[in-house]
Design an enzyme around this catalytic site. Sequence first.
Site, PDB file in Angstrom:
ATOM      1  CG  ASN A   1      91.785  -4.838 112.904  1.00  0.00           C
ATOM      2  OD1 ASN A   1      91.346  -3.794 112.995  1.00  0.00           O
ATOM      3  ND2 ASN A   1      92.981  -5.355 113.157  1.00  0.00           N
TER       4      ASN A   1
ATOM      5  CB  THR B   1      89.527  -9.113 109.000  1.00  0.00           C
ATOM      6  OG1 THR B   1      89.954  -8.042 109.612  1.00  0.00           O
ATOM      7  CG2 THR B   1      89.527  -9.029 107.692  1.00  0.00           C
TER       8      THR B   1
ATOM      9  CG  ASP C   1     102.049 -15.946 116.660  1.00  0.00           C
ATOM     10  OD1 ASP C   1     101.378 -14.656 116.744  1.00  0.00           O
ATOM     11  OD2 ASP C   1     103.121 -15.974 116.289  1.00  0.00           O
TER      12      ASP C   1
ATOM     13  CB  THR D   1     102.071 -12.518 114.558  1.00  0.00           C
ATOM     14  OG1 THR D   1     102.387 -12.734 115.983  1.00  0.00           O
ATOM     15  CG2 THR D   1     103.071 -11.133 114.225  1.00  0.00           C
ATOM     16  CB  ALA D   2     101.679 -12.738 109.940  1.00  0.00           C
ATOM     17  CB  ALA D   3      95.861 -13.685 111.079  1.00  0.00           C
ATOM     18  N   GLY D   4      96.318 -11.122 109.655  1.00  0.00           N
ATOM     19  CA  GLY D   4      95.621 -10.201 108.587  1.00  0.00           C
ATOM     20  C   GLY D   4      96.515 -10.208 107.347  1.00  0.00           C
ATOM     21  CG  ASP D   5     100.656  -8.646 107.624  1.00  0.00           C
ATOM     22  OD1 ASP D   5      99.951  -7.824 107.388  1.00  0.00           O
ATOM     23  OD2 ASP D   5     101.558  -8.959 108.462  1.00  0.00           O
TER      24      ASP D   5
END
Length: 301
Positions: free
Chosen positions: A185, A221, A247, A249-253
């Site tokens: 990111n 990103t 949330d 939290t896990a957007a990149g994942d």
Amino acid sequence: MKPSILVIGSSNTDMVVKTAHLPAPGETILGGEFLMTPGGKGANQAVAASRLGGAVTFICKTGTDIFGNQSIDLFNKEGIDTTCIFKDSDQPSGVALINVDDNGENCIAVASGANAHLTVEDLVLAAPCLEKANIILMQLEIPIETVAYVTSVAASLGKKVILNPAPVCALSDDLLQSVSIITPNETEASMLTGIKVTDEVTATDAAIYLHEKGIATVIITLGARGALVFHENIFSLVRVPEVKAVDTTAAGDVFNGALAVALSENKIMIEAVEFACRAASVSVTRMGAQASAPYKRELND
């Protein structure tokens, strides 16, 4: 048979508190909403990839405690191959404490536990999993020596390696040269390159820097602005759908898991990144890490 995706990384149990704003040092905020949910960057990416149609094998290390056992049960229910997951009777399973505010922003503290003990020796034992994989996806919540070993072996076997460099740390030139695709990111790209990434222009400069380290494809990103892609000497900006974030939290994942699936389905790079952006945009509209990962039918693909 579907091409095999091998995810190697961390597994945590996330303990999440949702509050109006993130607490300042020394501040206590009452009235928060609590939930406990499975997480860890590696596990999040494995679940995301499996829900989106990938044939996924996951390598991680858990403790022998209830958190580790519950995580493995959940992976099995998600259709993930867990035969190469290791257990450590001397270390607890990983735990993450997460605070999320009303805008979907978060701060996270992680107690790595067994994740920090996934060793090169473990991966030597898991050699058959590496050999059968078509795409290998990793992050940096496991020892860097283990990551470097896998990238080296994968490169020698001609495997495609996607590295999500999070949480960011210094990476050797040898490791970077063994990576096929890197997906930082803005903050991670800044720390890896020394170029402060604030817009498309500076992201372009950072992408060139990383490409010159030997990485064929660089994807930076940019949150709600999408993703900058440098592939086959062409820059492209991929936009994301506009959504209300609950949330992040896990957007990149989710993005990385979706990217691996799309590439395993032989989508061209831009189409793969578009698919990943759509998946990530759905995930931020939901609370939780693995719980937020969408299923392929939800993307209208």
